[in-house]
Design an enzyme around this catalytic site. Structure first.
Site, PDB file in Angstrom:
ATOM      1  N   LYS A 195      55.938  39.017  26.030  1.00 37.15           N
ATOM      2  CA  LYS A 195      54.780  39.908  25.887  1.00 37.15           C
ATOM      3  C   LYS A 195      54.990  40.776  24.649  1.00 37.15           C
ATOM      4  O   LYS A 195      56.008  41.464  24.530  1.00 37.15           O
ATOM      5  CB  LYS A 195      54.669  40.768  27.148  1.00 37.15           C
ATOM      6  CG  LYS A 195      53.296  41.293  27.438  1.00 37.15           C
ATOM      7  CD  LYS A 195      53.302  41.969  28.799  1.00 37.15           C
ATOM      8  CE  LYS A 195      51.946  42.472  29.195  1.00 37.15           C
ATOM      9  NZ  LYS A 195      52.018  43.301  30.393  1.00 37.15           N
TER      10      LYS A 195
HETATM   11  C1  E4P Z   1      48.917  44.284  31.580  1.00 43.35           C
HETATM   12  O1  E4P Z   1      49.639  43.324  31.526  1.00 43.35           O
HETATM   13  C2  E4P Z   1      49.321  45.625  32.026  1.00 43.35           C
HETATM   14  O2  E4P Z   1      50.586  45.493  32.655  1.00 43.35           O
HETATM   15  C3  E4P Z   1      48.441  46.254  33.070  1.00 43.35           C
HETATM   16  O3  E4P Z   1      47.422  45.388  33.516  1.00 43.35           O
HETATM   17  C4  E4P Z   1      48.035  47.633  32.791  1.00 43.35           C
HETATM   18  O4  E4P Z   1      47.265  48.119  33.881  1.00 43.35           O
HETATM   19  P1  E4P Z   1      46.977  49.665  34.093  1.00 43.35           P
HETATM   20  O5  E4P Z   1      46.006  50.123  33.051  1.00 43.35           O
HETATM   21  O6  E4P Z   1      46.389  49.756  35.483  1.00 43.35           O
HETATM   22  O7  E4P Z   1      48.297  50.371  33.961  1.00 43.35           O
END
Ligand code: E4P
Length: 218
Positions: free
Chosen positions: A87
């Site tokens: 990522k």
């Molecule tokens: C994406 O991969 C992130 O980990 C995640 O979806 C962020 O979500 P949030 O805005 O609820 O923290």
């Protein structure tokens, strides 16, 4: 549509696997910290444990923000397990890193996508997934789902193989709208997936069926 769980919690991942509908997991440094996982060895071993539980792609985020650092971290992560997806944040060095990983056959998830232009750039660089953050856009009064729609349309216009992974999906209507828009994947907490089970008429109908069966058989 694939369902990914957005968590680093092993118990929740196990529960979703047992439900039989889990296709993968996404994590981020905040989610790892929430589980109290710190230090490189602990982090690497935690990713390995996640990969052993779920049979699907597991996004593991690099911490470095420079090209060399991202490559170093990403290659180490990719060596952990064939299901690891590196990522990478949507920054200039990140785009270069995505191109590098793509050329090496290493899967990537470009995270922190808040515009169609960013998604297009990541797709051009060869990202496996792009992650538009639906809930965080809604939080600031923008329309996160509209961004998902835009990206789905653009990728379909050109046949980009990059998958749209709707992230920051906070509730059941978000998930369903992402499905209607044709997002390839949603990632969300377990409560959103189990929320799909609920309907009062199902509960009422089941209670009636069981009561009628009881009456007829007593
Ligand atoms: C994406 O991969 C992130 O980990 C995640 O979806 C962020 O979500 P949030 O805005 O609820 O923290």
């Amino acid at each position: 549509m694939k369902f990914f769980l957005d968590t680093a919690n092993l118990k929740e991942i196990q529960e979703a696997v047992e439900l039989g509908v889990l296709d993968g997991v996404t994590t981020n440094p905040s989610l790892m910290a929430k589980e109290g996982i710190k230090g490189t060895d602990a982090v690497m071993s935690h990713y390995k444990q996640i990969c052993e539980i779920v049979d699907g792609d597991v996004s593991a985020e690099v911490i470095a923000t420079d090209f060399e650092g991202m490559i170093r971290e990403g290659e180490a992560l990719a060596e952990l397990h064939p299901n690891i997806v590196v990522k990478v944040p949507m920054i200039k060095e990140g785009v270069k890193a995505i191109r590098y990983f793509s050329d090496k056959g290493i899967k990537t998830n470009c995270t922190l996508i808040f515009s169609a232009g960013q998604a297009l750039l990541a797709a051009k660089a060869g990202a496996t997934y792009v992650s538009p953050f639906v809930g965080r856009l809604d939080d600031i009064g923008h329309d996160g789902l509209q961004l998902v729609q835009q990206i789905v349309d653009i990728f379909s216009n050109y046949g980009y193989p990059t998958q749209v992974l709707a992230a920051s999906v906070r509730h059941v209507p978000h998930l369903l709208q992402c499905a209607e828009l044709g997002a390839d994947v949603v990632t969300c907490p377990l409560s959103v997936i189990t929320g799909l089970l609920n309907h009062p008429l199902t509960d009422k109908g089941l209670a009636t069926f069981l009561a009628d069966h009881q009456k007829a058989n007593s």
